[in-house]
Design an enzyme around this catalytic site. Structure first.
Site: not given
Length: 454
Positions: A156, A231, A265, A358
């Site tokens: 996906k 992750e 990231c 973040e």
């Protein structure tokens, strides 16, 4: 019933790139059923034949690196240089795992009364949920080892960036991989991704994305005792000691923080600098930031393109309210596009929102530290632990700090995080499990133990 679609917009021009049909929950279930039915025959393909199919897939990706890169530039706003690397990474990962089918070794373990053997066997249907920030390589990190181990795969792609994934699905079929063995299902995470988590015939989920969504994925998988590789987010530290090559550390810092417009990231978005060289480092950092080339991503000289969407640009901008401690910032092109300038903040507290959260954009913070222990304390003062860098010319210090920092991927005097032949993954809320390298194969197999009595 009306079929849902999504319009795809070029982030650099705000022009329509195309429209893609979204997969429904019913369509996802049908794809799962097809993948489940295809699993026995794919599992039983001779290892050498499966390896040849993966090598052929890699060859076709290599043939199409330029068109894949051009497609990613239009769909994701990546610089063409980055996009070429990303397509090449898919090729390299496929080639690496093409060696795996013939090397999925079990063991013979000495036991009394007979012979004991172990076998590594595939899980079944694997659902891979890829993110919008690196659509091609992160998809490959999931589907390549899964296919190599004998699993069937449902991929996906992110709703905003499905085009290269769809093209990779076409290349897989051209290579001879059966259509039901590797299927690409564009759609919403709350629809397609949710079915991957809930459907009992999906035996494993691989998810890359935010920590918030990762928690939901993990909880759903836990309800079925279904394995998951996650992750997730990061807030990586770039630690600069006084004995470092300051000029090189400062010149490279924008690459470490602003690659892919900071939508990474692994971005080294917290720079920790020893106080005795703090001012000098900032003097060296400023021209590196202001000179960072934010340009039309089709230009080979561009170092940074736009953000993925207008909504994401608003989110990034929320970290710079009026009065934010901006030290300096770069520039962006005029006109259309979701641009955001490379920005450096000098926060007054290590608990400031921009330091802790973040941002996922081209914003970095610079903080001073006193000594080695203080640097480690600040680096570890985070919910995340994905990546990071250490700049020093003292090898002993480099090893001590690398062992002390709670992060899955560290580099000394560089900003390297990803090599396809070494493991990649995070500590703490940066995720679970490891991708890439030899470790990844274990995540797509079960160990079967067989005892044969004499």
């Amino acid at each position: 019933m009306t079929t849902a679609t999504v319009d795809l917009i070029n982030p650099a021009t705000e022009e329509l790139v195309g429209t893609v049909q979204l997969t429904s929950a019913e369509g996802t279930d049908a794809a799962v059923a097809r993948a489940h039915a295809a699993f026995p025959s794919w599992r039983d393909v001779a290892p050498g034949d499966r390896a040849r199919l993966l090598r052929r897939f890699a060859d076709l990706v290599d043939r199409d690196i330029e068109p894949l890169a051009e497609l990613e530039v239009r769909n994701s706003g990546h610089t063409v240089g980055n996009a070429r690397w990303e397509a090449g990474n898919v090729r390299d990962v496929l080639e690496y795992y093409a060696a795996a089918p013939e090397r999925l070794f079990g063991r013979q373990i000495p036991v009394p009364g007979g012979v004991n053997l172990t076998f590594k066997e595939p899980l079944g249907v694997v659902g891979v949920i890829a993110p919008w920030n690196f659509p091609m390589p992160i998809a490959g990190w999931g589907f390549a080892p899964a296919l190599a181990a004998g699993n069937t795969v449902l991929l996906k792609p992110a709703e905003l960036t499905p085009l290269t994934a769809l093209r990779l699905g076409e290349l897989a079929r051209e290579a001879g991989i059966p259509e039901d063995v590797f299927q690409v299902l564009p759609g919403k995470g709350t629809v397609v991704g949710q079915r991957f988590v809930e459907h009992p015939l999906v035996r494993k989920v691989v998810f890359t994305g935010s920590t918030e969504v990762g928690r939901t994925v993990l909880a759903g998988c836990a309800a079925q005792v279904k394995p998951a590789t996650l992750e997730l987010g990061g807030k990586s530290a770039n630690i600069v000691f006084a004995d470092a090559d300051l000029a090189t550390a400062a010149a490279s810092a924008p690459d470490g923080a602003f690659d892919n417009a900071g939508q990474d990231c692994c971005a080294r978005s917290r720079i920790l600098v020893q106080r005795t060289v703090f001012d000098r480092f900032l003097e060296l950092l400023e021209p590196a930031v202001t000179g960072f080339r934010v340009q039309d991503p089709t230009l080979s000289a561009a170092q940074m393109g736009p953000l993925i969407s207008a909504a994401h640009r608003e989110k990034v901008a929320s970290y710079l309210p009026d009065g934010a401690p901006v030290a300096f910032r770069g520039s962006t092109p005029e006109g259309a596009g979701w641009w955001f300038p490379p920005t450096v903040l000098l926060p007054t507290s290590p608990t400031d929102r921009a330091v802790v959260e973040e941002i996922f954009g081209p914003v970095l913070v610079v903080l001073p530290f006193e000594d080695e222990a203080d640097a480690v304390r600040l680096a570890n003062d985070s919910d995340y632990g994905l990546s990071g860098s250490i700049w020093t010319q003292n090898l002993g210090r480099a090893l001590r700090v690398a062992r002390a920092v709670q992060s899955g991927n560290l580099s000394v005097n560089s900003h390297s995080s990803v090599r396809y032949w070494t493991p990649f993954g995070g500590y703490k809320q940066s995720g679970l499990g490891r991708e890439l390298g030899p470790d990844a194969l274990d995540a797509f197999t079960e160990v079967k133990n067989v005892f044969i009595a004499h």
